[in-house]
Scaffold this motif. Structure first.
Motif, PDB file in Angstrom:
ATOM      1  N   ALA A 162       3.507  25.493 -18.988  1.00 29.03           N
ATOM      2  CA  ALA A 162       3.958  26.604 -18.148  1.00 29.03           C
ATOM      3  C   ALA A 162       2.917  27.723 -18.162  1.00 29.03           C
ATOM      4  CB  ALA A 162       5.298  27.120 -18.660  1.00 29.03           C
ATOM      5  N   LYS A 163       2.355  28.002 -19.321  1.00 30.96           N
ATOM      6  CA  LYS A 163       1.320  29.034 -19.435  1.00 30.96           C
ATOM      7  C   LYS A 163       0.079  28.625 -18.645  1.00 30.96           C
ATOM      8  CE  LYS A 163      -1.084  31.819 -22.925  1.00 30.96           C
ATOM      9  NZ  LYS A 163      -2.420  31.698 -22.344  1.00 30.96           N
ATOM     10  N   ARG A 164      -0.225  27.342 -18.676  1.00 24.18           N
ATOM     11  CA  ARG A 164      -1.381  26.839 -17.930  1.00 24.18           C
ATOM     12  C   ARG A 164      -1.197  27.048 -16.426  1.00 24.18           C
ATOM     13  NH1 ARG A 164      -2.681  21.722 -15.717  1.00 24.18           N
ATOM     14  NH2 ARG A 164      -4.913  21.231 -15.766  1.00 24.18           N
ATOM     15  N   VAL A 165      -0.011  26.805 -15.937  1.00 20.38           N
ATOM     16  CA  VAL A 165       0.265  27.006 -14.512  1.00 20.38           C
ATOM     17  C   VAL A 165       0.041  28.460 -14.126  1.00 20.38           C
ATOM     18  CG1 VAL A 165       2.086  26.998 -12.767  1.00 20.38           C
ATOM     19  CG2 VAL A 165       1.858  25.061 -14.319  1.00 20.38           C
ATOM     20  N   VAL A 166       0.546  29.387 -14.956  1.00 23.06           N
ATOM     21  CA  VAL A 166       0.413  30.819 -14.649  1.00 23.06           C
ATOM     22  C   VAL A 166      -1.041  31.260 -14.774  1.00 23.06           C
ATOM     23  CG1 VAL A 166       1.097  33.127 -15.372  1.00 23.06           C
ATOM     24  CG2 VAL A 166       2.781  31.291 -15.351  1.00 23.06           C
ATOM     25  N   ASP A 167      -1.718  30.810 -15.826  1.00 31.60           N
ATOM     26  CA  ASP A 167      -3.108  31.238 -16.047  1.00 31.60           C
ATOM     27  C   ASP A 167      -4.038  30.746 -14.945  1.00 31.60           C
ATOM     28  OD1 ASP A 167      -2.298  32.477 -18.342  1.00 31.60           O
ATOM     29  OD2 ASP A 167      -2.973  30.892 -19.703  1.00 31.60           O
ATOM     30  N   ARG A 168      -3.785  29.565 -14.435  1.00 29.74           N
ATOM     31  CA  ARG A 168      -4.660  28.996 -13.399  1.00 29.74           C
ATOM     32  C   ARG A 168      -4.309  29.474 -11.996  1.00 29.74           C
ATOM     33  NH1 ARG A 168      -6.930  23.793 -14.118  1.00 29.74           N
ATOM     34  NH2 ARG A 168      -5.692  22.952 -12.393  1.00 29.74           N
ATOM     35  N   ALA A 169      -3.180  30.128 -11.859  1.00 30.63           N
ATOM     36  CA  ALA A 169      -2.713  30.500 -10.517  1.00 30.63           C
ATOM     37  C   ALA A 169      -3.679  31.442  -9.806  1.00 30.63           C
ATOM     38  CB  ALA A 169      -1.329  31.151 -10.609  1.00 30.63           C
ATOM     39  N   GLU A 170      -4.331  32.325 -10.547  1.00 31.88           N
ATOM     40  CA  GLU A 170      -5.230  33.301  -9.917  1.00 31.88           C
ATOM     41  C   GLU A 170      -6.494  32.651  -9.376  1.00 31.88           C
ATOM     42  OE1 GLU A 170      -5.822  37.260 -11.494  1.00 31.88           O
ATOM     43  OE2 GLU A 170      -4.429  36.817 -13.109  1.00 31.88           O
ATOM     44  N   THR A 171      -6.897  31.537  -9.956  1.00 38.56           N
ATOM     45  CA  THR A 171      -8.160  30.915  -9.547  1.00 38.56           C
ATOM     46  C   THR A 171      -7.968  29.674  -8.685  1.00 38.56           C
ATOM     47  OG1 THR A 171      -8.183  29.658 -11.632  1.00 38.56           O
ATOM     48  CG2 THR A 171      -9.353  31.759 -11.596  1.00 38.56           C
ATOM     49  N   THR A 200       8.343  31.776 -16.102  1.00 41.59           N
ATOM     50  CA  THR A 200       7.186  31.265 -15.364  1.00 41.59           C
ATOM     51  C   THR A 200       7.252  31.667 -13.894  1.00 41.59           C
ATOM     52  OG1 THR A 200       7.122  29.352 -16.856  1.00 41.59           O
ATOM     53  CG2 THR A 200       5.870  29.189 -14.812  1.00 41.59           C
ATOM     54  N   LEU A 201       8.432  31.500 -13.307  1.00 38.21           N
ATOM     55  CA  LEU A 201       8.594  31.865 -11.896  1.00 38.21           C
ATOM     56  C   LEU A 201       8.420  33.370 -11.712  1.00 38.21           C
ATOM     57  CD1 LEU A 201       9.219  30.976  -9.044  1.00 38.21           C
ATOM     58  CD2 LEU A 201      11.654  31.134  -9.562  1.00 38.21           C
ATOM     59  N   SER A 202       8.906  34.161 -12.659  1.00 38.16           N
ATOM     60  CA  SER A 202       8.741  35.619 -12.584  1.00 38.16           C
ATOM     61  C   SER A 202       7.272  36.004 -12.649  1.00 38.16           C
ATOM     62  CB  SER A 202       9.518  36.273 -13.729  1.00 38.16           C
ATOM     63  OG  SER A 202       9.314  37.669 -13.732  1.00 38.16           O
ATOM     64  N   SER A 203       6.500  35.319 -13.494  1.00 41.34           N
ATOM     65  CA  SER A 203       5.063  35.617 -13.592  1.00 41.34           C
ATOM     66  C   SER A 203       4.355  35.281 -12.283  1.00 41.34           C
ATOM     67  CB  SER A 203       4.446  34.820 -14.739  1.00 41.34           C
ATOM     68  OG  SER A 203       5.012  35.187 -15.980  1.00 41.34           O
ATOM     69  N   LEU A 204       4.709  34.134 -11.686  1.00 41.12           N
ATOM     70  CA  LEU A 204       4.112  33.774 -10.401  1.00 41.12           C
ATOM     71  C   LEU A 204       4.501  34.767  -9.308  1.00 41.12           C
ATOM     72  CD1 LEU A 204       4.502  29.882 -10.266  1.00 41.12           C
ATOM     73  CD2 LEU A 204       2.396  31.175 -10.500  1.00 41.12           C
ATOM     74  N   THR A 205       5.760  35.181  -9.329  1.00 44.00           N
ATOM     75  CA  THR A 205       6.239  36.139  -8.331  1.00 44.00           C
ATOM     76  C   THR A 205       5.509  37.471  -8.468  1.00 44.00           C
ATOM     77  OG1 THR A 205       8.423  35.079  -8.394  1.00 44.00           O
ATOM     78  CG2 THR A 205       8.289  37.268  -7.407  1.00 44.00           C
ATOM     79  N   SER A 206       5.307  37.919  -9.698  1.00 45.11           N
ATOM     80  CA  SER A 206       4.579  39.176  -9.922  1.00 45.11           C
ATOM     81  C   SER A 206       3.146  39.061  -9.419  1.00 45.11           C
ATOM     82  CB  SER A 206       4.585  39.518 -11.416  1.00 45.11           C
ATOM     83  OG  SER A 206       5.898  39.703 -11.886  1.00 45.11           O
ATOM     84  N   LEU A 261      17.553  28.446 -10.167  1.00 43.89           N
ATOM     85  CA  LEU A 261      16.645  27.988  -9.114  1.00 43.89           C
ATOM     86  C   LEU A 261      16.945  28.698  -7.795  1.00 43.89           C
ATOM     87  CD1 LEU A 261      15.202  24.566  -8.471  1.00 43.89           C
ATOM     88  CD2 LEU A 261      16.444  25.580  -6.597  1.00 43.89           C
ATOM     89  N   LYS A 262      18.209  28.864  -7.474  1.00 44.25           N
ATOM     90  CA  LYS A 262      18.574  29.542  -6.229  1.00 44.25           C
ATOM     91  C   LYS A 262      18.121  30.987  -6.250  1.00 44.25           C
ATOM     92  CE  LYS A 262      22.538  30.396  -3.194  1.00 44.25           C
ATOM     93  NZ  LYS A 262      24.002  30.232  -3.039  1.00 44.25           N
ATOM     94  N   ASP A 263      18.281  31.655  -7.397  1.00 36.51           N
ATOM     95  CA  ASP A 263      17.838  33.044  -7.510  1.00 36.51           C
ATOM     96  C   ASP A 263      16.327  33.142  -7.310  1.00 36.51           C
ATOM     97  OD1 ASP A 263      20.444  33.710  -8.044  1.00 36.51           O
ATOM     98  OD2 ASP A 263      20.184  33.772 -10.218  1.00 36.51           O
ATOM     99  N   GLY A 264      15.595  32.243  -7.972  1.00 40.68           N
ATOM    100  CA  GLY A 264      14.145  32.248  -7.809  1.00 40.68           C
ATOM    101  C   GLY A 264      13.726  31.907  -6.390  1.00 40.68           C
ATOM    102  N   LEU A 265      14.442  30.972  -5.776  1.00 41.92           N
ATOM    103  CA  LEU A 265      14.136  30.577  -4.407  1.00 41.92           C
ATOM    104  C   LEU A 265      14.337  31.741  -3.449  1.00 41.92           C
ATOM    105  CD1 LEU A 265      13.272  28.104  -2.762  1.00 41.92           C
ATOM    106  CD2 LEU A 265      15.680  27.545  -2.461  1.00 41.92           C
ATOM    107  N   ASN A 266      15.392  32.513  -3.652  1.00 41.22           N
ATOM    108  CA  ASN A 266      15.644  33.676  -2.787  1.00 41.22           C
ATOM    109  C   ASN A 266      14.553  34.727  -2.944  1.00 41.22           C
ATOM    110  OD1 ASN A 266      17.990  32.609  -1.700  1.00 41.22           O
ATOM    111  ND2 ASN A 266      19.308  33.515  -3.262  1.00 41.22           N
ATOM    112  N   ALA A 267      14.103  34.938  -4.201  1.00 42.43           N
ATOM    113  CA  ALA A 267      13.045  35.924  -4.430  1.00 42.43           C
ATOM    114  C   ALA A 267      11.747  35.491  -3.742  1.00 42.43           C
ATOM    115  CB  ALA A 267      12.819  36.108  -5.931  1.00 42.43           C
TER     116      ALA A 267
END
Length: 618
Positions: free
Chosen positions: A218-227, A285-291, A335-341
């Motif tokens: 999960a950390k890898r997904v967030v860390d790589r998201a910027e690049t 993880t979803l919150s980090s991606l959303t931010s 999942l629904k809450d994250g999907l709405n965001a």
């Protein structure tokens, strides 16, 4: 007659003898009876005393037997108590279980025994010891280093040897007396509390272990998201969600096999407890991606769209997870809450993207100089369009929720698209409408930006370069096969028209002065006069000066630098525009003898001019 009288007399004599004998027998019997009465009176007290002694002897025997039984029982309980208190030893689990089964059987069939409570206490203690072993085995299977294998790994289950020990243990724990099955058993309530605590411990340990196994990924997904590219990031997040759901399925199967208490409500509550660490990891993880996406929605638009697509594809499996968590937890849908965001960010991205395209028409900003190369927003817009088919489902869903045309932020323009045969607008149709507006806005911004160039000829090259790049990569040679279905005829017509207009503007700004230099002004001077000759000489001089200026401009500003075929085609058109006119003009003026030394003014032949013009596009 005499014979008969003699026989009668003889019979009477015999009868008298018999009577005498009978009298003597009666006398003897009477005497014997009296004597028996006397004996009976003498023996009766002794008989009574003997009977009492026999009763006392029987009672003594029974008492001794009971004493022996009690002594034996106490000796057996002492042995069993020692075994129970030591707990199950290695390799002796079956012996331990057999001892508890005997104690339970003794309680069931000898409820009036004096050691009833003591045996019940031992059963309760044995149950605690077994649950401690159960907890220890679960802890062994839920510890150690998590698997490190990227995002391609299978959920970690208990090792087979551990399962071989756990399953018979769980089978016995499920047979222990509980209030629902053995209401009269003294230890049933204690056993129920013990098993509940062990089951909660199971859920906590498995939940923590599963979170630990996924945290690195999960950390890898967030860390790589910027690049990483947004679509790739969305796929990685989707893989993470898929693994989480596979783990949830595996853990539910394990729970139903290894839970000591199997009532549906307890299984559901235990499963909910087990999932909490995993669901917190998902939410974090979803919150980090959303931010990250909120930080720059324009930059991370496809992170939002790809994440939305990944979450949407997992909804049906998530619903299964919700049903297993029990009735009380169905309203909680992470999942629904994250999907709405994420959906909210997707809805924002479309009008904001068009707004950014409109702002691009304002130029490079104060102190900036517009080059003739590809504008940044041209490249980024094309990349945006190329990636839309990869997240077509998410884009279509978001546009449908936004409403047809609402991405234009209320400018009131109508989309020029083919009429639909049905009244219902599909997601694909909305994407076609949206792409029409994106293309149209880009063309308008590029046109407006080209007019801001201080030198119009350079502005025309800028417009041609950008419009041609856009037209080629969207209509002629689309990078993504899915674009063919999304680019409608109105959209293609807009680009084709813009390309023709840009090319015409380019020729007008760069070659019209050359063509004007080759035109004759018949009304001003008489042919053959000195003034006419001077004017013709001036025209030739101006033509070649302008040609040199155009050449210098093209050395500075390359036309269609990344499109060799298109560049050669423009060069051919330039040659066809200039060279025939130069040939006609030159031949005509030579025939009129505008100068005794025409080569002094005709610096280059038509062939040389053609070669020079072709050189502009090499």
């Amino acid at each position: 007659m005499d014979d008969d009288s003699a026989e009668i007399e003889l019979l009477e004599q015999n009868l008298n003898k018999t009577h005498q004998i009978s009298q003597r027998m009666i006398s003897i019997l009477t005497n014997f009876d009296s004597r028996l009465v006397k004996v009976e009176k003498s023996i009766l007290p002794l008989y009574t005393a003997t009977q009492k002694l026999n009763q006392r002897s029987h009672n003594i025997d029974r008492a001794l037997s009971k004493i022996d039984e009690v002594a034996s029982s106490h000796e057996g309980i002492a042995v069993e108590e020692g075994l129970i208190l030591r707990g199950p030893q290695s390799g002796q689990l079956e012996v331990y279980i057999d001892t508890l089964e005997r104690l339970n059987a003794a309680i069931a069939f000898k409820a009036s025994d004096t050691d009833f409570r003591e045996k019940a206490h031992l059963v309760g203690t044995g149950a605690k010891k077994l649950t401690q072993l159960y907890t220890k085995l679960v802890a062994e299977g839920s510890s150690g280093s998590p698997p490190i294998a990227g995002l391609d790994f299978n959920p970690v289950m208990f090792p087979p040897p551990l399962l071989a020990t756990l399953k018979p243990l769980v089978t016995f724990l499920r047979t222990l007396p509980l209030p629902s099955t053995h209401p009269s058993h003294p230890a049933s309530q204690i056993i129920l509390s013990t098993l509940k605590e062990a089951q909660r411990g199971y859920a906590d340990m498995r939940g923590t272990w599963n979170r630990k196994s996924l945290e690195t990924h999960a950390k890898r997904v967030v860390d790589r998201a910027e690049t990483l590219d947004g679509v790739t990031t969305g796929k990685e997040f989707g893989t993470l969600v898929d693994i989480l759901l596979r783990i949830a399925d595996t853990e539910y199967t394990l729970l139903t096999d290894l839970a000591p208490l199997t009532s549906p409500s307890l299984i559901a509550s235990t499963y909910d407890t087990l999932l909490k660490p995993l669901l917190r990891l998902f939410a974090d993880t979803l919150s980090s991606l959303t931010s990250l996406i909120k930080r720059s929605l324009h930059k991370y638009t496809f992170h939002a769209l790809a994440t939305h697509s990944a979450l949407s594809s997992s909804q049906s499996r998530w619903e299964v997870l919700l049903t297993r968590r029990g009735e009380g937890r169905r309203e909680t849908n992470e999942l629904k809450d994250g999907l709405n965001a994420i959906k909210g960010l997707c809805l924002r991205s479309f009008p904001e993207f068009l707004a950014d395209l409109k702002l691009a028409a304002m130029g490079p900003g104060k102190g900036g100089e517009l080059s003739v190369g590809l504008a940044d927003f041209t490249v980024s817009t094309l990349q945006y369009i190329d990636r839309l088919p990869a997240v077509q489902e998410a884009v279509g869903t978001a546009l449908l929720a936004l409403g047809d045309g609402n991405w234009k932020m209320g400018d009131g323009k109508q989309v020029k698209a083919q009429k639909q045969s049905t009244g219902e607008v599909t997601e694909k149709t909305l994407m076609q409408h949206y792409l029409y507006d994106v293309v149209n806005t880009t063309v308008h911004s590029l046109t407006a930006l080209s007019h801001t160039h201080r030198r119009g000829a350079f502005g025309s090259i800028f417009l041609l370069n950008n419009i041609s790049y856009f037209y080629s990569h969207i209509v002629l040679k689309p990078a993504h096969p899915g674009l063919v279905d999304l680019i409608t005829k109105p959209t293609a017509d807009v680009l084709a028209s813009a390309f023709r207009t840009a090319k015409a503007g380019y020729f007008d700004a760069n070659f019209s002065p050359l063509m004007q230099a080759l035109t004759e002004d018949r009304e001003k001077e008489k042919v053959g006069s000195n003034a006419w000759k001077a004017a013709m000489k001036e025209k030739f001089t101006r033509f070649y000066d302008l040609l040199e200026e155009v050449g210098e401009r093209h050395r500075m500003a390359r036309v269609l630098e990344e499109d060799g075929e298109g560049r050669r085609a423009v060069g051919e058109e330039a040659v066809k525009l200039v060279v025939p006119s130069l040939q006609r003009f030159t031949q005509k003026q030579k025939d009129k003898e505008f100068s005794k030394n025409p080569h002094k003014y005709i610096k280059l032949s038509s062939e040389e001019v053609e070669t020079q013009i072709r050189g502009f596009y090499k």
